[in-house]
Design a protein around this motif. Structure first.
Motif, PDB file in Angstrom:
ATOM      1  N   GLU A  85       0.816  -1.216   0.000  1.00 19.90           N
ATOM      2  CA  GLU A  85       0.000   0.000   0.000  1.00 19.90           C
ATOM      3  C   GLU A  85       0.851   1.268   0.000  1.00 19.90           C
ATOM      4  OE1 GLU A  85      -2.537  -0.335   3.418  1.00 19.90           O
ATOM      5  OE2 GLU A  85      -3.836  -1.811   2.466  1.00 19.90           O
ATOM      6  N   ALA A  86       2.087   1.151   0.434  1.00 23.23           N
ATOM      7  CA  ALA A  86       2.974   2.317   0.495  1.00 23.23           C
ATOM      8  C   ALA A  86       3.310   2.869  -0.881  1.00 23.23           C
ATOM      9  CB  ALA A  86       4.250   1.974   1.261  1.00 23.23           C
ATOM     10  N   ASP A  87       2.916   2.152  -1.939  1.00 20.21           N
ATOM     11  CA  ASP A  87       3.187   2.657  -3.283  1.00 20.21           C
ATOM     12  C   ASP A  87       2.546   4.021  -3.523  1.00 20.21           C
ATOM     13  OD1 ASP A  87       0.531   1.730  -3.497  1.00 20.21           O
ATOM     14  OD2 ASP A  87       0.789   1.121  -5.568  1.00 20.21           O
ATOM     15  N   VAL A  88       1.519   4.373  -2.748  1.00 20.31           N
ATOM     16  CA  VAL A  88       0.898   5.696  -2.903  1.00 20.31           C
ATOM     17  C   VAL A  88       1.874   6.817  -2.552  1.00 20.31           C
ATOM     18  CG1 VAL A  88      -1.427   4.798  -2.487  1.00 20.31           C
ATOM     19  CG2 VAL A  88      -0.130   5.792  -0.587  1.00 20.31           C
ATOM     20  N   LEU A  89       2.922   6.497  -1.816  1.00 17.03           N
ATOM     21  CA  LEU A  89       3.908   7.515  -1.446  1.00 17.03           C
ATOM     22  C   LEU A  89       4.759   7.954  -2.626  1.00 17.03           C
ATOM     23  CD1 LEU A  89       5.188   6.010   1.936  1.00 17.03           C
ATOM     24  CD2 LEU A  89       3.454   7.783   1.597  1.00 17.03           C
ATOM     25  N   THR A  90       4.835   7.129  -3.657  1.00 15.09           N
ATOM     26  CA  THR A  90       5.682   7.443  -4.806  1.00 15.09           C
ATOM     27  C   THR A  90       5.344   8.805  -5.393  1.00 15.09           C
ATOM     28  OG1 THR A  90       6.042   5.104  -5.300  1.00 15.09           O
ATOM     29  CG2 THR A  90       6.380   6.666  -7.106  1.00 15.09           C
ATOM     30  N   ARG A  91       4.087   9.166  -5.381  1.00 21.17           N
ATOM     31  CA  ARG A  91       3.705  10.466  -5.971  1.00 21.17           C
ATOM     32  C   ARG A  91       4.395  11.635  -5.282  1.00 21.17           C
ATOM     33  NH1 ARG A  91      -1.989  12.287  -3.238  1.00 21.17           N
ATOM     34  NH2 ARG A  91      -1.141  14.328  -3.524  1.00 21.17           N
ATOM     35  N   TYR A  92       4.761  11.470  -4.017  1.00 20.95           N
ATOM     36  CA  TYR A  92       5.419  12.558  -3.292  1.00 20.95           C
ATOM     37  C   TYR A  92       6.899  12.700  -3.661  1.00 20.95           C
ATOM     38  CZ  TYR A  92       1.214  12.230  -0.428  1.00 20.95           C
ATOM     39  OH  TYR A  92      -0.086  12.188   0.003  1.00 20.95           O
ATOM     40  N   ALA A  93       7.463  11.701  -4.321  1.00 20.94           N
ATOM     41  CA  ALA A  93       8.875  11.752  -4.681  1.00 20.94           C
ATOM     42  C   ALA A  93       9.177  12.877  -5.658  1.00 20.94           C
ATOM     43  CB  ALA A  93       9.321  10.421  -5.263  1.00 20.94           C
ATOM     44  N   VAL A  94       8.236  13.177  -6.528  1.00 19.44           N
ATOM     45  CA  VAL A  94       8.446  14.225  -7.525  1.00 19.44           C
ATOM     46  C   VAL A  94       7.443  15.353  -7.353  1.00 19.44           C
ATOM     47  CG1 VAL A  94       8.529  14.745  -9.986  1.00 19.44           C
ATOM     48  CG2 VAL A  94       9.417  12.564  -9.152  1.00 19.44           C
ATOM     49  N   GLU A  95       6.171  15.000  -7.267  1.00 16.52           N
ATOM     50  CA  GLU A  95       5.121  16.021  -7.202  1.00 16.52           C
ATOM     51  C   GLU A  95       5.270  16.959  -6.014  1.00 16.52           C
ATOM     52  OE1 GLU A  95       1.170  14.448  -7.465  1.00 16.52           O
ATOM     53  OE2 GLU A  95       1.702  13.117  -9.087  1.00 16.52           O
ATOM     54  N   ALA A  96       5.752  16.444  -4.905  1.00 16.32           N
ATOM     55  CA  ALA A  96       5.813  17.264  -3.694  1.00 16.32           C
ATOM     56  C   ALA A  96       7.059  18.141  -3.632  1.00 16.32           C
ATOM     57  CB  ALA A  96       5.754  16.372  -2.454  1.00 16.32           C
ATOM     58  N   CYS A  97       8.010  17.885  -4.498  1.00 19.86           N
ATOM     59  CA  CYS A  97       9.275  18.623  -4.434  1.00 19.86           C
ATOM     60  C   CYS A  97       9.192  20.050  -4.969  1.00 19.86           C
ATOM     61  CB  CYS A  97      10.348  17.887  -5.224  1.00 19.86           C
ATOM     62  SG  CYS A  97      10.895  16.390  -4.437  1.00 19.86           S
ATOM     63  N   TYR A  98       8.308  20.270  -5.901  1.00 17.01           N
ATOM     64  CA  TYR A  98       8.260  21.545  -6.588  1.00 17.01           C
ATOM     65  C   TYR A  98       6.852  22.118  -6.568  1.00 17.01           C
ATOM     66  CZ  TYR A  98      12.575  19.495  -8.233  1.00 17.01           C
ATOM     67  OH  TYR A  98      13.805  18.892  -8.273  1.00 17.01           O
ATOM     68  N   PRO A  99       6.725  23.416  -6.714  1.00 15.23           N
ATOM     69  CA  PRO A  99       5.382  24.004  -6.779  1.00 15.23           C
ATOM     70  C   PRO A  99       4.623  23.436  -7.982  1.00 15.23           C
ATOM     71  CG  PRO A  99       7.038  25.710  -6.497  1.00 15.23           C
ATOM     72  CD  PRO A  99       7.768  24.427  -6.769  1.00 15.23           C
ATOM     73  N   ARG A 100       3.402  23.033  -7.739  1.00 19.43           N
ATOM     74  CA  ARG A 100       2.554  22.468  -8.789  1.00 19.43           C
ATOM     75  C   ARG A 100       1.183  23.119  -8.709  1.00 19.43           C
ATOM     76  NH1 ARG A 100       5.895  19.362 -11.935  1.00 19.43           N
ATOM     77  NH2 ARG A 100       6.977  17.820 -10.737  1.00 19.43           N
ATOM     78  N   LEU A 101       0.368  22.842  -9.690  1.00 16.76           N
ATOM     79  CA  LEU A 101      -0.978  23.381  -9.699  1.00 16.76           C
ATOM     80  C   LEU A 101      -1.960  22.478  -8.956  1.00 16.76           C
ATOM     81  CD1 LEU A 101      -1.184  24.641 -13.388  1.00 16.76           C
ATOM     82  CD2 LEU A 101      -0.814  25.979 -11.319  1.00 16.76           C
ATOM     83  N   GLU A 102      -1.518  21.237  -8.627  1.00 13.67           N
ATOM     84  CA  GLU A 102      -2.407  20.335  -7.919  1.00 13.67           C
ATOM     85  C   GLU A 102      -2.763  20.902  -6.543  1.00 13.67           C
ATOM     86  OE1 GLU A 102       0.638  18.867  -9.082  1.00 13.67           O
ATOM     87  OE2 GLU A 102      -0.261  18.205 -10.946  1.00 13.67           O
ATOM     88  N   GLU A 103      -3.742  20.288  -5.931  1.00 11.45           N
ATOM     89  CA  GLU A 103      -4.173  20.721  -4.605  1.00 11.45           C
ATOM     90  C   GLU A 103      -3.079  20.436  -3.576  1.00 11.45           C
ATOM     91  OE1 GLU A 103      -7.941  19.059  -3.521  1.00 11.45           O
ATOM     92  OE2 GLU A 103      -8.781  19.438  -5.503  1.00 11.45           O
ATOM     93  N   GLU A 104      -3.111  21.206  -2.516  1.00 11.15           N
ATOM     94  CA  GLU A 104      -2.163  20.989  -1.435  1.00 11.15           C
ATOM     95  C   GLU A 104      -2.474  19.675  -0.727  1.00 11.15           C
ATOM     96  OE1 GLU A 104      -2.313  24.342   1.187  1.00 11.15           O
ATOM     97  OE2 GLU A 104      -1.700  25.741  -0.368  1.00 11.15           O
ATOM     98  N   VAL A 105      -1.453  19.108  -0.104  1.00  8.30           N
ATOM     99  CA  VAL A 105      -1.627  17.885   0.675  1.00  8.30           C
ATOM    100  C   VAL A 105      -2.426  18.228   1.924  1.00  8.30           C
ATOM    101  CG1 VAL A 105      -0.395  16.156   2.052  1.00  8.30           C
ATOM    102  CG2 VAL A 105       0.488  16.833  -0.190  1.00  8.30           C
ATOM    103  N   THR A 106      -3.369  17.368   2.257  1.00  6.94           N
ATOM    104  CA  THR A 106      -4.187  17.592   3.451  1.00  6.94           C
ATOM    105  C   THR A 106      -3.532  16.955   4.674  1.00  6.94           C
ATOM    106  OG1 THR A 106      -5.458  15.559   3.209  1.00  6.94           O
ATOM    107  CG2 THR A 106      -6.285  17.524   2.039  1.00  6.94           C
ATOM    108  N   GLU A 107      -4.011  17.338   5.828  1.00  7.67           N
ATOM    109  CA  GLU A 107      -3.528  16.744   7.078  1.00  7.67           C
ATOM    110  C   GLU A 107      -3.774  15.232   7.069  1.00  7.67           C
ATOM    111  OE1 GLU A 107      -1.901  16.262  10.847  1.00  7.67           O
ATOM    112  OE2 GLU A 107      -1.840  18.099   9.649  1.00  7.67           O
ATOM    113  N   ALA A 108      -4.925  14.808   6.575  1.00  7.54           N
ATOM    114  CA  ALA A 108      -5.251  13.383   6.527  1.00  7.54           C
ATOM    115  C   ALA A 108      -4.282  12.631   5.604  1.00  7.54           C
ATOM    116  CB  ALA A 108      -6.690  13.181   6.062  1.00  7.54           C
ATOM    117  N   GLU A 109      -3.957  13.217   4.460  1.00  6.97           N
ATOM    118  CA  GLU A 109      -3.012  12.583   3.539  1.00  6.97           C
ATOM    119  C   GLU A 109      -1.625  12.489   4.176  1.00  6.97           C
ATOM    120  OE1 GLU A 109      -4.756  13.799  -0.831  1.00  6.97           O
ATOM    121  OE2 GLU A 109      -3.769  15.356   0.368  1.00  6.97           O
TER     122      GLU A 109
END
Length: 138
Positions: A85-109
């Protein structure tokens, strides 16, 4: 030992460092949850790479947790559901590093990312301690 990239314990020390930073939480308004999730992803990635080294598995330069899990699984290491299930963390390897247009990460996430990364790191440590084909940290 802290700098020996051929030693799986070196990788686990680095994983623990990332996990600790992620667990500190947003202690300041200038700290983004995305950055903490990046640390959570890095913790899980380094823990899985530690197991690859321990098992003598060559791994590519990748941030994909799915790819690392597949390598370990194919080598006969039982993979608990929580690790998969930890595969969902992969998105943070790139998407979270730089400013993007996607929504901000929530406290729950963020809490999910921290829980998954903690499980992966603790499980990897137990596998290394046992030196065998363990699959459960429970």
């Amino acid at each position: 030992m802290r700098r020996d990239p051929t030693n799986p314990r070196t990788w686990l020390l680095r994983a623990r460092s990332n996990l600790r930073r992620a667990a500190l939480g947003p202690q300041h308004p200038e700290v983004f949850l995305e950055d903490l999730c990046w640390d959570a992803q890095q913790a899980a990635e380094k823990a899985l790479k530690a197991l690859c080294i321990h098992r003598g598995i060559a791994f590519p330069k990748t941030h994909s947790l799915v790819r690392l899990v597949d390598l370990l699984d194919k080598a006969g290491l039982h993979m608990p559901t929580e690790v998969k299930e930890a595969d969902v963390l992969t998105r943070y390897a790139v998407e979270a590093c730089y400013p993007r247009l996607e929504e901000e990460v929530t406290e729950a996430e963020y809490q999910v990312a921290l829980r998954l990364a903690t499980y992966v790191v603790e499980w990897a440590e137990k596998v290394l301690e046992g030196g065998g084909n363990q699959g459960n940290a429970e």
